[in-house]
Scaffold this motif. Structure first.
Motif, PDB file in Angstrom:
ATOM      1  N   LYS A 102      64.938  73.620 -77.623  1.00 38.42           N
ATOM      2  CA  LYS A 102      65.090  74.226 -76.299  1.00 38.42           C
ATOM      3  C   LYS A 102      63.749  74.287 -75.568  1.00 38.42           C
ATOM      4  O   LYS A 102      63.661  73.957 -74.385  1.00 38.42           O
ATOM      5  CB  LYS A 102      65.684  75.627 -76.428  1.00 38.42           C
ATOM      6  N   ILE A 103      62.702  74.696 -76.275  1.00 37.58           N
ATOM      7  CA  ILE A 103      61.371  74.770 -75.677  1.00 37.58           C
ATOM      8  C   ILE A 103      60.898  73.381 -75.261  1.00 37.58           C
ATOM      9  O   ILE A 103      60.338  73.189 -74.184  1.00 37.58           O
ATOM     10  CB  ILE A 103      60.378  75.432 -76.662  1.00 37.58           C
ATOM     11  N   TRP A 104      61.137  72.400 -76.119  1.00 36.54           N
ATOM     12  CA  TRP A 104      60.710  71.030 -75.843  1.00 36.54           C
ATOM     13  C   TRP A 104      61.456  70.442 -74.641  1.00 36.54           C
ATOM     14  O   TRP A 104      60.861  69.853 -73.749  1.00 36.54           O
ATOM     15  CB  TRP A 104      60.936  70.178 -77.089  1.00 36.54           C
ATOM     16  N   LYS A 105      62.786  70.648 -74.613  1.00 41.83           N
ATOM     17  CA  LYS A 105      63.595  70.071 -73.533  1.00 41.83           C
ATOM     18  C   LYS A 105      63.326  70.734 -72.185  1.00 41.83           C
ATOM     19  O   LYS A 105      63.233  70.064 -71.162  1.00 41.83           O
ATOM     20  CB  LYS A 105      65.089  70.204 -73.858  1.00 41.83           C
ATOM     21  N   LYS A 106      63.239  72.068 -72.174  1.00 41.94           N
ATOM     22  CA  LYS A 106      63.114  72.790 -70.908  1.00 41.94           C
ATOM     23  C   LYS A 106      61.675  73.115 -70.538  1.00 41.94           C
ATOM     24  O   LYS A 106      61.430  73.600 -69.435  1.00 41.94           O
ATOM     25  CB  LYS A 106      63.935  74.077 -70.976  1.00 41.94           C
ATOM     26  N   GLY A 107      60.746  72.886 -71.457  1.00 45.93           N
ATOM     27  CA  GLY A 107      59.347  73.181 -71.168  1.00 45.93           C
ATOM     28  C   GLY A 107      59.056  74.659 -71.066  1.00 45.93           C
ATOM     29  O   GLY A 107      58.100  75.062 -70.397  1.00 45.93           O
ATOM     30  N   GLU A 108      59.854  75.483 -71.703  1.00 53.52           N
ATOM     31  CA  GLU A 108      59.672  76.937 -71.653  1.00 53.52           C
ATOM     32  C   GLU A 108      58.644  77.390 -72.680  1.00 53.52           C
ATOM     33  O   GLU A 108      58.284  76.645 -73.594  1.00 53.52           O
ATOM     34  CB  GLU A 108      60.999  77.637 -71.964  1.00 53.52           C
ATOM     35  N   SER A 109      58.232  78.615 -72.566  1.00 52.40           N
ATOM     36  CA  SER A 109      57.401  79.262 -73.586  1.00 52.40           C
ATOM     37  C   SER A 109      58.332  80.001 -74.541  1.00 52.40           C
ATOM     38  O   SER A 109      59.468  80.341 -74.190  1.00 52.40           O
ATOM     39  CB  SER A 109      56.438  80.256 -72.953  1.00 52.40           C
ATOM     40  N   PHE A 110      57.818  80.293 -75.729  1.00 50.49           N
ATOM     41  CA  PHE A 110      58.636  81.023 -76.698  1.00 50.49           C
ATOM     42  C   PHE A 110      58.875  82.437 -76.206  1.00 50.49           C
ATOM     43  O   PHE A 110      57.988  83.106 -75.690  1.00 50.49           O
ATOM     44  CB  PHE A 110      57.962  81.061 -78.071  1.00 50.49           C
ATOM     45  N   ASP A 111      60.106  82.889 -76.406  1.00 50.65           N
ATOM     46  CA  ASP A 111      60.488  84.252 -76.064  1.00 50.65           C
ATOM     47  C   ASP A 111      61.316  84.775 -77.231  1.00 50.65           C
ATOM     48  O   ASP A 111      62.234  84.094 -77.708  1.00 50.65           O
ATOM     49  CB  ASP A 111      61.309  84.255 -74.770  1.00 50.65           C
TER      50      ASP A 111
END
Length: 116
Positions: free
Chosen positions: A98-107
């Motif tokens: 999910k982080i890789w696909k969406k470019g988000e930070s860990f939460d």
């Protein structure tokens, strides 16, 4: 005199089956049941990546932080330790994707259990 090879052909003889679908049990010919579906990884999965996630889960389960809390929560629910470790590894893999696909930070909200 009738031949041993003379048999009446049934109307339903159109359906053909592979001989591997049958087996003999106690002298009776039976159709094999469908094989159980195999769950998990394909035969050609990435072994190194699997080991990365398993190692991450092992390290996270003995360390400090949110992953440890998630792991202990699974144990508290009565899950066996090896299954809790597998679930943690899958959760880490899902979060990484999910982080890789969406470019988000860990939460830490990603660790919330989903209703089944």
């Amino acid at each position: 005199m009738t031949s041993l090879y003379t048999e009446e052909i049934l109307p339903s003889a159109e359906e053909t089956r592979d001989s591997a679908e049958y087996r003999v049990i106690d002298g009776q010919l039976e159709r094999k049941k469908r094989p159980a579906l195999i769950r998990g990884l394909n035969w050609n999965y990435n072994h190194e990546l699997k080991n990365v996630f398993k190692g991450a889960a092992n390290a996270a389960s003995v360390g400090q932080g949110d992953f440890r809390k998630f792991y202990l929560g699974l144990l508290k629910k009565g899950m066996r330790p090896e299954m809790a470790g597998l679930t943690l590894a899958r959760k880490i893999a899902a979060i990484a994707l999910k982080i890789w696909k969406k470019g988000e930070s860990f939460d830490a909200e990603h660790l919330k259990s989903q209703a089944a």
